[in-house]
Design an enzyme around this catalytic site. Structure first.
Site, PDB file in Angstrom:
ATOM      1  N   ASP A  59       0.878  -1.179   0.000  1.00  0.00           N
ATOM      2  CA  ASP A  59       0.000   0.000   0.000  1.00  0.00           C
ATOM      3  C   ASP A  59       0.914   1.227   0.000  1.00  0.00           C
ATOM      4  O   ASP A  59       1.697   1.423   0.942  1.00  0.00           O
ATOM      5  CB  ASP A  59      -0.875  -0.033   1.258  1.00  0.00           C
ATOM      6  CG  ASP A  59      -1.873   1.121   1.294  1.00  0.00           C
ATOM      7  OD1 ASP A  59      -1.567   2.211   0.764  1.00  0.00           O
ATOM      8  OD2 ASP A  59      -2.948   0.935   1.893  1.00  0.00           O
ATOM      9  N   TYR A 149      -9.228  15.483  -5.896  1.00  0.00           N
ATOM     10  CA  TYR A 149      -8.588  14.764  -7.007  1.00  0.00           C
ATOM     11  C   TYR A 149      -7.864  15.755  -7.929  1.00  0.00           C
ATOM     12  O   TYR A 149      -6.704  15.541  -8.302  1.00  0.00           O
ATOM     13  CB  TYR A 149      -9.639  13.967  -7.782  1.00  0.00           C
ATOM     14  CG  TYR A 149      -9.060  13.073  -8.856  1.00  0.00           C
ATOM     15  CD1 TYR A 149      -8.528  11.828  -8.534  1.00  0.00           C
ATOM     16  CD2 TYR A 149      -9.021  13.481 -10.186  1.00  0.00           C
ATOM     17  CE1 TYR A 149      -7.986  11.007  -9.522  1.00  0.00           C
ATOM     18  CE2 TYR A 149      -8.478  12.672 -11.177  1.00  0.00           C
ATOM     19  CZ  TYR A 149      -7.972  11.435 -10.841  1.00  0.00           C
ATOM     20  OH  TYR A 149      -7.420  10.625 -11.818  1.00  0.00           O
ATOM     21  N   LYS A 153      -3.781  16.104  -8.687  1.00  0.00           N
ATOM     22  CA  LYS A 153      -3.174  15.993 -10.012  1.00  0.00           C
ATOM     23  C   LYS A 153      -2.498  17.305 -10.434  1.00  0.00           C
ATOM     24  O   LYS A 153      -1.487  17.296 -11.140  1.00  0.00           O
ATOM     25  CB  LYS A 153      -4.224  15.549 -11.030  1.00  0.00           C
ATOM     26  CG  LYS A 153      -4.785  14.135 -10.752  1.00  0.00           C
ATOM     27  CD  LYS A 153      -3.699  13.069 -10.720  1.00  0.00           C
ATOM     28  CE  LYS A 153      -4.261  11.662 -10.607  1.00  0.00           C
ATOM     29  NZ  LYS A 153      -3.235  10.609 -10.651  1.00  0.00           N
TER      30      LYS A 153
END
Ligand code: NAP
Length: 257
Positions: A59, A149, A153
């Site tokens: 992970d 998100y 990015k």
């Protein structure tokens, strides 16, 4: 063979874009280590990729997990030439409906863990090595409900330039691939049935100038180029693979008369 005698680490290599890239790298002569969490898809990846792939369950958000994957790669191959920091998660974070844990989880997987993946691999990278980070068109599109998100990015885009200048003295290149909507399991939670996926795809296709979603292989081809010595003069760059979504939006079917 474009990656003959090269070794690569691919995080999230058991699914979607990471798995397609793993297949492409092996076909071009590389030996690779892939990571992921899901044992079932890791096992399926081993079966698909064959003996040139080492699979390490890890992970990326767990302290030391990527270091262990890098250590396994070094034990097996003795060096690392390519890192594709690809593992990522989607997730909506609308204003008024988002708790701190959800927001931080997305940043942690998609941004913080990418830095620590690079850091874990850094001391083992050869001169001429190539690091590729996985971004997204979300970095510029301003899609509602995607603050975490998109920020993760956008952070990838900024971090690429920092890492590129920081690692340039060692001859290490750092670039980003920027996928648009691409057909992978990442959409399973948003479109869990074939009908739901068809509706999703139809919507995307109207907004993409080339008229369709991308395939994982389309992204893998760009990553392969950045990983190879054909890109030896390219660093701090982004390759956008989105059918024109961010560069030429006015060409999309929704704007045609
Ligand atoms: P995917 O098929 O769902 O693959 C995501 C991969 O990330 C899986 O291998 C997953 O492994 C791994 N992963 C997620 N969380 C992880 C964690 N905490 N630790 C380790 N591995 C983890 O989706 P994909 O579309 O190929 O996505 C790959 C990258 O492309 C992501 O960074 C995504 O943001 C980016 N991207 C995708 C699209 C698109 O439309 N598909 C567009 C733009 C950008 P497990 O399943 O084992 O957790």
């Amino acid at each position: 063979m474009r990656l003959q005698n090269k070794t690569a680490l691919i995080t999230g290599g058991n699914s979607g874009i990471g798995l397609a890239t793993a297949e492409r790298f092996i076909a071009e002569g590389a030996e690779i280590v892939i990571t992921g969490r899901n044992q079932e898809t890791l096992d399926a990846a081993v079966a698909k990729l064959g003996p040139k792939a080492l699979v390490v369950r890890a992970d990326v958000t767990e302290d030391g997990a990527v270091d262990a994957a890098v250590a396994a790669a070094i034990k097996q191959f003795g060096k690392l030439d390519i890192v594709f920091a690809n593992a990522g998660i989607p997730g909506a974070t609308p204003v008024g409906e988002t708790d701190l844990a959800r927001f931080e989880q997305i940043i942690r997987v998609n941004l913080t863990a990418v830095f620590f993946t690079v850091q874990a691999a850094s001391s083992h990278l050869t001169a001429g090595a190539s690091i590729i980070l996985n971004g997204s068109v979300h970095q510029v599109l301003g899609i509602p409900g995607a603050s975490a998100y998109a920020a993760s990015k956008g952070g990838i885009s900024s971090m690429t330039r920092v890492l590129a200048s920081e690692l340039a003295p060692r001859g290490i290149r750092v670039n980003t691939v920027v996928p648009g909507a691409t057909r992978t399991p990442i959409w399973a939670s948003r479109a869990p049935t074939p009908d739901a996926f068809s509706a999703l795809e139809a919507g995307f296709s109207r907004a993409i100038p080339l008229g369709h979603m991308g395939e994982a292989e389309d992204i893998a081809n760009a990553v392969l180029f950045l990983a190879s010595d054909e890109a030896k003069q390219i660093t701090a760059a982004e390759i956008v693979v989105d059918g024109g979504h961010i560069g030429a939006p006015a060409g999309a079917p929704i704007y045609r008369t």
